[in-house]
Design an enzyme around this catalytic site. Structure first.
Site, short mmCIF file in Angstrom:
data_model
loop_
_atom_site.label_atom_id
_atom_site.label_comp_id
_atom_site.label_asym_id
_atom_site.label_seq_id
_atom_site.Cartn_x
_atom_site.Cartn_y
_atom_site.Cartn_z
N GLU A 82 0.81 -1.23 0.00
CA GLU A 82 0.00 0.00 0.00
C GLU A 82 0.85 1.28 0.00
OE1 GLU A 82 -4.32 -0.43 1.36
OE2 GLU A 82 -3.12 -0.64 3.20
N HIS A 101 -0.87 6.07 7.58
CA HIS A 101 -2.03 5.23 7.29
C HIS A 101 -2.21 4.26 8.46
CE1 HIS A 101 -4.84 2.40 5.65
NE2 HIS A 101 -3.96 1.44 5.49
N HIS A 103 -5.05 1.50 10.78
CA HIS A 103 -6.26 0.68 10.82
C HIS A 103 -6.95 0.90 12.16
CE1 HIS A 103 -4.92 -2.55 7.65
NE2 HIS A 103 -4.72 -1.32 7.25
N HIS A 173 -11.65 0.30 6.69
CA HIS A 173 -10.21 0.06 6.54
C HIS A 173 -9.41 0.80 7.61
CE1 HIS A 173 -6.75 -0.23 3.32
NE2 HIS A 173 -6.33 -0.51 4.52
#
Lengths: 259, 259, 259, 259
Positions: A82, A101, A103, A173
């Site tokens: 990613e 990023h 979760h 996500h």
């Protein structure tokens, strides 16, 4: 070692601290990653190899190209699928130096509803009145599968959804959070978590809740992120490490105290 | 030591790690157990004796028959009353090598309602669009009592409810999660927990929530479970154990790094 | 040392373990206490002096009279104002050897509503289909004040509300849990907590939830409380204490293992 | 060292303990602060310099004037922007010796709704039947911005909203809690947290919940705050520190025990 190399060394050190902070705050788990734009060359970004976040050291940091999110000299080290989240946001956002990023479980429930994240806590005033939620189905090519942002096209769609905001939720996500520095993005990520949790709990109590108004928002320059960064960093230390902390590093000058 | 013995030794070592991981994640509590099909003989499965999960060592692992869930040579060591959960699932599922039964508090609230578990987080795409909830009253013989799966008949009913799914909730009891290996089932169990918690919290916020669609599901082969397994294993280690970790064991080759 | 003294020594040791367990499980906080009927004389019960629960040692245990909840030879050591909870229950319940009063946050929300606690998890089958909630206003003398059970009259009212049940919630206060032994009452207290939390979370999801039926309840004799007691005791130990644990103490005979 | 200096030394020591307690209880985070009125001069209050709460020592405590919340002899040490919360409350409240401002996540959800905090747990009987929620928009000058209490005018508005209550919520911000001593205010802050959490969870279960009535409230003199203070202080200690605790300091006289 040139000045630019020293700057990148400082960035890598902050990157390792940021990983420790966000793992300790349960914002980062097995997945999720933090990157920073190179101080040497803005067309390059630094990202740890694909590895457990709790083992990240300065020696694990690779260089990738913003242009196509590809590693420059990986020497057999694996990169994250990613990475396009990062490359495409660095490409779209000249003002951004750090992309995170996560979760985070604090934001996922909200991301599964039609409700947008809204700032409700005082320290979340760096957020706009509504943050976007990225829906990958809108970006998925016909016949495409999966929720991972594993190519430039999906990364660009995410960057477009993010726009000039500091954060975007990613449905089912997690989220992406950006800043002008590692410290700023890390503190933002920690407060996005708190804000989402507080907003969610308040919404359970009442259909009408107070959210920040225009006069309660603030620019990045108006937010002193050093205080929370220090506090979060200290939380990652055990008792002996805390006792050994160099107070000067925290702006606590010793000489003046002992009068 | 034959190759097959070595394989079973490796399985027992993974079993001990899996116990440590799921105890640390609060997925396993006083009750609940993890088993694996013997590498030597698929008609045999390995299960620790009845004991506190946090004390399990490789020397505590017994061999039981898939056929009737009875121990082969217990030598006075007690076996778990609910071993039939494992034997009957190994019997029904040739594809399964590991069975995990937990009393996870993340899934129990959902199991008490008419709502089925649905995948809502990206990593839960190994789950089907709806997972079954096993209701033991349907399997309880007339005049029978209790919620424990303490015989082959109840175990077979649970295996039938599970079908070819990776997981089934057990009303008021917990769940059962299966995989092709200990690592896979353990990672699945951890993500079933996260998924159930996220689904539950989102349902409190809104009657309509986004769940994964067909294009967002994936096969076991498409899920790299090594990353989360490593991360979860590292979480069980204290600071000194983590510092002593052999990075090569985590696929982090040392020689290439120092260029 | 007579046999009876040895029995009371064993009780005091179990009492200290029970305190450690329930403090570790966040069931006991600043307030709340555990008592046991004397093995020497059933008209006497043992209770630690008024002190922080995490400092309780066997030397801190006093003897009090069931008849009037007064200490026998306090030697200047302070006793708890709510000792009447224990004396009055020991008086009313010949079958009870251990009384636990907690301020558990898992039960308080439910206690503030008109809903009774109902067993929803398999291990809570020792509870009746509905547990009573004690409302102190019903027991408060005219013009009386406060919510503390600080005299025999209020204690007797609580014992009457408890009846022959294993537990009663106390509105806005916590609960009381009883058993035939310290181990039994402690395990019951831990599972009352889990049950209340699961029932509460399920009720948020749905107005209709599954609760245990008659065939799913069980008598105290049918519940092996040693497994959870051991698991909870091990949870209070740090890594080195766990490594030093005498496995024989946990019924794990060593000689048979090494064949 | 004069008697008054010794008193201030004792206050500073309690202040440091209070910081450790409320950081450990997750009531204080990066922001938030605890202050105490000087024992030497009631027109002065003591406040740590602006620094991470987990590093606060007795040497970090500054003196500020109640009159204008300005530091007396800062010697280059930074002060907190929100010191006016403390100065203005000390000014308005002669009875108050300690002021605590937190960003507690237990109270923020409630603060975002139209619902007032009401006492629901027995130990929260020091609270009135309804506590005020401070809305800074009512106090913000025309064209003013932000939610921080960064001047005397805003501080005075907060003190006015607080009135003669022990606590006030601050919408989207946290709360302020006051007491006649550091121990009292700290214990109050811990129980405000518990109370808010219990009230919030009960309100999710039912529109009608039981709250304390007049006969269940109590005056500060009726609440023994030493027990919870000791328990909370012990919770901040690791195992070895706890073993080394001087039991006499906790009122546990040794000589009488060993008979």
């Amino acid at each position: 070692m040139t000045t630019q190399s020293s700057l990148n060394d400082a960035l890598k050190a902050d990157l390792v601290s940021a990983y420790r902070i966000l793992v300790n705050e349960n914002v980062l788990d097995s997945f999720g990653h933090i990157t920073v734009r190179s101080a040497k060359d803005p067309s390059i970004f630094l990202m740890p190899r694909a590895m457990p976040p709790s083992l990240v050291t300065v020696d694990d940091v690779l260089e990738l190209r913003v242009e196509d999110s590809q590693p420059i000299d990986p020497q057999g080290r694996r990169v994250n699928g990613e990475r396009y989240i990062h490359g495409e946001i660095f490409k779209a956002r000249e003002d951004v130096s750090c992309v995170i990023h996560t979760h985070s479980q604090a934001v996922i429930p909200l991301s599964l509803t039609k409700y947008r994240m809204r700032p409700v806590v005082a320290q979340a005033g760096f957020l706009p009145l509504q943050s976007p939620t990225f829906e990958i189905r809108d970006a998925r090519e016909t016949g495409g599968r999966g929720m991972q942002v594993t190519d430039s096209k999906r990364g660009a769609a995410l960057a477009k959804a993010l726009g000039y905001n500091p954060a975007a939720l990613m449905r089912g996500h997690g989220n992406v959070v950006v800043g002008r520095s590692i410290k700023e993005a890390t503190v933002y990520a920690a407060y996005v978590d708190i804000n989402a949790r507080m907003q969610t709990q308040a919404m359970l109590l009442s259909p009408e809740i107070a959210t920040l108004d225009e006069a309660e928002l603030f620019t990045p320059e108006e937010f002193d992120i050093n205080r929370p960064w220090q506090h979060l960093l200290l939380k990652t230390m055990d008792a002996s490490a805390k006792a050994a902390v160099d107070r000067a590093q925290f702006g606590l000058d010793q000489t003046q105290r002992k009068q």
